[in-house]
Write a protein that holds these residues in place. Sequence first.
Motif, PDB file in Angstrom:
ATOM      1  N   GLU A 111       6.886  14.445   0.225  1.00 14.79           N
ATOM      2  CA  GLU A 111       5.780  13.720   0.298  1.00 14.79           C
ATOM      3  C   GLU A 111       7.022  11.887   0.344  1.00 14.79           C
TER       4      GLU A 111
ATOM      5  N   LEU B 148       7.096   8.500   2.438  1.00 18.52           N
ATOM      6  CA  LEU B 148       6.515   7.110   2.376  1.00 18.52           C
ATOM      7  C   LEU B 148       7.855   6.349   2.301  1.00 18.52           C
TER       8      LEU B 148
ATOM      9  N   GLU C   8       1.794   6.510  -6.914  1.00 19.55           N
ATOM     10  CA  GLU C   8       0.965   6.961  -7.469  1.00 19.55           C
ATOM     11  C   GLU C   8       2.057   9.162  -7.133  1.00 19.55           C
ATOM     12  N   VAL C   9       2.385   8.907  -6.332  1.00 17.14           N
ATOM     13  CA  VAL C   9       3.120  10.124  -5.620  1.00 17.14           C
ATOM     14  C   VAL C   9       4.239  10.809  -6.816  1.00 17.14           C
TER      15      VAL C   9
ATOM     16  N   SER D 181       0.996  -1.024  -0.054  1.00 16.51           N
ATOM     17  CA  SER D 181       0.033   0.361   0.279  1.00 16.51           C
ATOM     18  C   SER D 181       0.816   1.365  -0.286  1.00 16.51           C
ATOM     19  N   VAL D 182       1.766   1.476   0.642  1.00 13.43           N
ATOM     20  CA  VAL D 182       2.667   2.629   0.600  1.00 13.43           C
ATOM     21  C   VAL D 182       3.397   2.647  -0.576  1.00 13.43           C
TER      22      VAL D 182
ATOM     23  N   ALA E 105       2.737   1.801  -3.243  1.00 10.98           N
ATOM     24  CA  ALA E 105       1.351   2.167  -4.265  1.00 10.98           C
ATOM     25  C   ALA E 105       1.119   3.586  -4.087  1.00 10.98           C
ATOM     26  N   LYS E 106       1.023   3.873  -3.040  1.00  7.69           N
ATOM     27  CA  LYS E 106       1.041   5.320  -2.948  1.00  7.69           C
ATOM     28  C   LYS E 106       2.453   6.076  -3.144  1.00  7.69           C
ATOM     29  N   ALA E 107       3.299   5.809  -3.134  1.00  8.34           N
ATOM     30  CA  ALA E 107       4.728   5.886  -3.326  1.00  8.34           C
ATOM     31  C   ALA E 107       4.831   6.635  -5.362  1.00  8.34           C
TER      32      ALA E 107
ATOM     33  N   GLU F  21       6.646  17.125  -3.703  1.00  5.66           N
ATOM     34  CA  GLU F  21       6.297  15.460  -3.694  1.00  5.66           C
ATOM     35  C   GLU F  21       7.482  14.764  -3.510  1.00  5.66           C
TER      36      GLU F  21
END
Length: 421
Positions: free
Chosen positions: A101, A105, A86-87, A79-80, A82-84, A98
């Motif tokens: 962020e 992450l 995405e960013v 999950s983390v 995938a979020k990274a 970015e």
Amino acid sequence: MPTMAANPVPVLSQDVVDRELNRLTTDGDRIAEALVALEAHPGYTFLQGATLTGRTEQRWQTARADIALLYQRFGSYTSVLAKAREVRARRNRPGAAELAELTTLLRGSAVELATEEIPLGRRNLTGPTSITHRMTLAELVAGMDTSYQQASDVVVAADDVWSAAVRLLDPLDDQLDKARELSASLGLGEARHPLFNELDAIGGEVSELRARAFADPLSLYAGEPGSGSPNLTAGDDLAARLASVRTELDALAEVRAELEQSVGRAEAAIDAVVAEETKAQAAYDRVLEKIALPAIATVPDGTPALRRQLAGVSALVARHDWPRISTALTELATATSEAADRAIAVRDTADALLGRRAELRGRLDAYRVKAAQLRLAEDAEIAARYQEAYDLLWTVPCDLRAATKALNRYQQAIAARGPKP
């Protein structure tokens, strides 16, 4: 709901971010492969399907919880990550926001773990009612690695015991089956022979050891999973006991296989004793007829006792008492040999007595020739001595002791009248 704070992390550059994303993606793939390999391991399959007890049940419950936690934390990891991604995908060249962020992450405490309720006694009116624990991806992977190692050690240790038990006990079962077949063919079960009982005991212990190996394999593991080894000395002991029983069974089978020939040899030996005793009796009768008061034993009649011993062997055969059959045949062979020796001894004694009479007669003839050569044959005393010895040696039955003395007197008389040296 507050979270546990972490120390600030220096902002990563774009190149470092990209390298970190690639590394974490590769690590994620490896983690997924490791989890799949763990569940595909034969030990995992066995543990999942077996009814476990004892030490193994306790360790497997812990390992299952570790595995469940691994999947939960791997979900947090992906999950983390995938979020990274995405960013990072927002711009070709991410800006400061970015990068900040992404740094949080990839290096910060971005993984949210379980939320813990704060006990009532530790709360205040304006404070939080719960707290959320967080950690970095590196800390998450380190914890997962420990859990994975502990779980996999249990799985591998259990499989090692199962594998060792199968390698040892399957051939042992085959050997047991063959030993039982041989025992049955020898009729040992009907008599509840000790060897039959020992096979039963070994079979029961093999079954118990197999059941234990499949229900509580870690009870047969020396040391801790991951640093010990299977301990199946109990199986080795059973194998040694079975080998000993099989050796004895083979010896009994050999007795059975040779029984007909052994009995035939025993019967022939007894017949030979009968023949020797017959010869001895004939010699004994001749001696009684020809020799007065001979120093000779009576002829032994050992045949009836030998026949009874042979009949006893047949009774043992009917009871399948193979160990005693072997002993009985050996004892019969010894008794038969001794009976033959006794008969031969009587015959030899008889022959020796008759031979002694013939020897004395020959010596008397020789002395008579000597007396004639010395011109003493007509001497009254010498003639009388000769006649005395002759009468004793040719009288039936012959008194050997008196004849020997008379012959000595005849010899002395010749020596006394003959020429002096």
